[in-house]
Scaffold this active site. Structure first.
Site, mmCIF file in Angstrom:
data_model
loop_
_atom_site.group_PDB
_atom_site.id
_atom_site.type_symbol
_atom_site.label_atom_id
_atom_site.label_comp_id
_atom_site.label_asym_id
_atom_site.label_seq_id
_atom_site.Cartn_x
_atom_site.Cartn_y
_atom_site.Cartn_z
ATOM 1 N N ASP A 252 0.853 -1.191 0.000
ATOM 2 C CA ASP A 252 0.000 0.000 0.000
ATOM 3 C C ASP A 252 0.891 1.244 0.000
ATOM 4 O O ASP A 252 1.899 1.309 0.714
ATOM 5 C CB ASP A 252 -0.921 -0.001 1.232
ATOM 6 N N ILE A 253 0.510 2.228 -0.788
ATOM 7 C CA ILE A 253 1.313 3.450 -0.943
ATOM 8 C C ILE A 253 1.258 4.308 0.319
ATOM 9 O O ILE A 253 2.129 5.149 0.529
ATOM 10 C CB ILE A 253 0.827 4.226 -2.191
ATOM 11 N N GLY B 95 -15.422 3.196 3.739
ATOM 12 C CA GLY B 95 -14.143 3.817 3.421
ATOM 13 C C GLY B 95 -13.500 3.295 2.158
ATOM 14 O O GLY B 95 -12.331 3.592 1.906
ATOM 15 N N GLN B 96 -14.237 2.526 1.347
ATOM 16 C CA GLN B 96 -13.640 2.062 0.093
ATOM 17 C C GLN B 96 -13.402 3.252 -0.825
ATOM 18 O O GLN B 96 -14.316 4.059 -1.046
ATOM 19 C CB GLN B 96 -14.549 1.028 -0.600
ATOM 20 N N SER B 97 -12.176 3.354 -1.330
ATOM 21 C CA SER B 97 -11.842 4.479 -2.208
ATOM 22 C C SER B 97 -11.377 4.020 -3.582
ATOM 23 O O SER B 97 -11.376 4.813 -4.519
ATOM 24 C CB SER B 97 -10.770 5.359 -1.562
ATOM 25 N N HIS C 279 -9.925 -5.284 -3.217
ATOM 26 C CA HIS C 279 -8.601 -5.498 -2.624
ATOM 27 C C HIS C 279 -8.770 -5.871 -1.167
ATOM 28 O O HIS C 279 -9.536 -5.240 -0.440
ATOM 29 C CB HIS C 279 -7.720 -4.248 -2.753
ATOM 30 N N HIS D 208 -6.936 -5.806 2.274
ATOM 31 C CA HIS D 208 -5.781 -5.217 2.966
ATOM 32 C C HIS D 208 -5.221 -6.271 3.922
ATOM 33 O O HIS D 208 -5.965 -6.779 4.774
ATOM 34 C CB HIS D 208 -6.215 -4.028 3.832
HETATM 35 P P1 AMP Z 1 -9.686 1.445 0.270
HETATM 36 O O1 AMP Z 1 -9.790 2.809 0.898
HETATM 37 O O2 AMP Z 1 -10.068 0.298 1.154
HETATM 38 O O3 AMP Z 1 -10.401 1.412 -1.063
HETATM 39 O O4 AMP Z 1 -8.145 1.199 0.015
HETATM 40 C C1 AMP Z 1 -7.465 1.731 -1.079
HETATM 41 C C2 AMP Z 1 -6.013 1.682 -0.713
HETATM 42 O O5 AMP Z 1 -5.251 1.833 -1.891
HETATM 43 C C3 AMP Z 1 -5.564 2.764 0.273
HETATM 44 O O6 AMP Z 1 -5.039 2.159 1.439
HETATM 45 C C4 AMP Z 1 -4.513 3.531 -0.527
HETATM 46 O O7 AMP Z 1 -3.446 3.965 0.285
HETATM 47 C C5 AMP Z 1 -4.074 2.514 -1.550
HETATM 48 N N1 AMP Z 1 -3.526 3.048 -2.780
HETATM 49 C C6 AMP Z 1 -4.023 4.064 -3.523
HETATM 50 N N2 AMP Z 1 -3.263 4.261 -4.618
HETATM 51 C C7 AMP Z 1 -2.263 3.348 -4.562
HETATM 52 C C8 AMP Z 1 -1.154 3.047 -5.399
HETATM 53 N N3 AMP Z 1 -0.894 3.725 -6.535
HETATM 54 N N4 AMP Z 1 -0.320 2.049 -5.024
HETATM 55 C C9 AMP Z 1 -0.552 1.359 -3.891
HETATM 56 N N5 AMP Z 1 -1.592 1.585 -3.065
HETATM 57 C C10 AMP Z 1 -2.429 2.576 -3.390
#
Ligand code: AMP
Length: 117
Positions: free
Chosen positions: A35-36, A96-98, A103, A105
């Site tokens: 995760d970034i 909180g899905q963004s 995916h 975690h």
């Molecule tokens: P969610 O909020 O559960 O949808 O998780 C999305 C996750 O993706 C968050 O923890 C972000 O930090 C992660 N994320 C977003 N962009 C990237 C990226 N380019 N590489 C790796 N992780 C990312």
């Protein structure tokens, strides 16, 4: 929409190698990368190469890739040598899905609170 490559999907672009990521594991159907914005010492995202918006869509399609995702998650945790790990699917905006490419975690390396915030 499920399956294949979805235009405009960040994680489809990572699978395709169009956006860089630090891959830590991979199988025919699944990829795991860091995760970034890590929220724990170990914070890895485990995704199917095929696009599904969320875990409900995976289940609706039969769900067998979930088993492979779980195996990859367990392998990542085992290789990290941690005593326990949490596997989280934020599903929907209120959770909180963004990123709307499913995916899991994998969070580990520190004590985890319960319930999650
Ligand atoms: P969610 O909020 O559960 O949808 O998780 C999305 C996750 O993706 C968050 O923890 C972000 O930090 C992660 N994320 C977003 N962009 C990237 C990226 N380019 N590489 C790796 N992780 C990312």
């Amino acid at each position: 929409v499920s399956g294949g490559y979805q235009n405009g999907c960040l994680f489809c672009r990572i699978v395709a190698g169009e956006v860089p990521a630090t891959q830590v594991a991979g199988t025919e159907r699944v990829v795991a990368f860091r995760d970034i914005n890590p929220r724990a010492p170990i914070h890895v995202l485990v995704i199917p190469r095929e696009h599904y918006p969320d875990v409900a869509a995976v289940a609706a399609d039969g769900g067998d890739v979930l088993v492979e995702m779980a195996r990859v998650a367990a392998d990542v945790a085992a290789r990290a040598g941690v005593d326990g790990w949490r596997w989280v699917f934020n599903t929907g905006v209120d959770a909180g899905q963004s990123v709307f490419h499913v995916h899991g975690h994998v969070l580990a390396g520190r004590a985890m609170g319960w319930p999650p915030g």
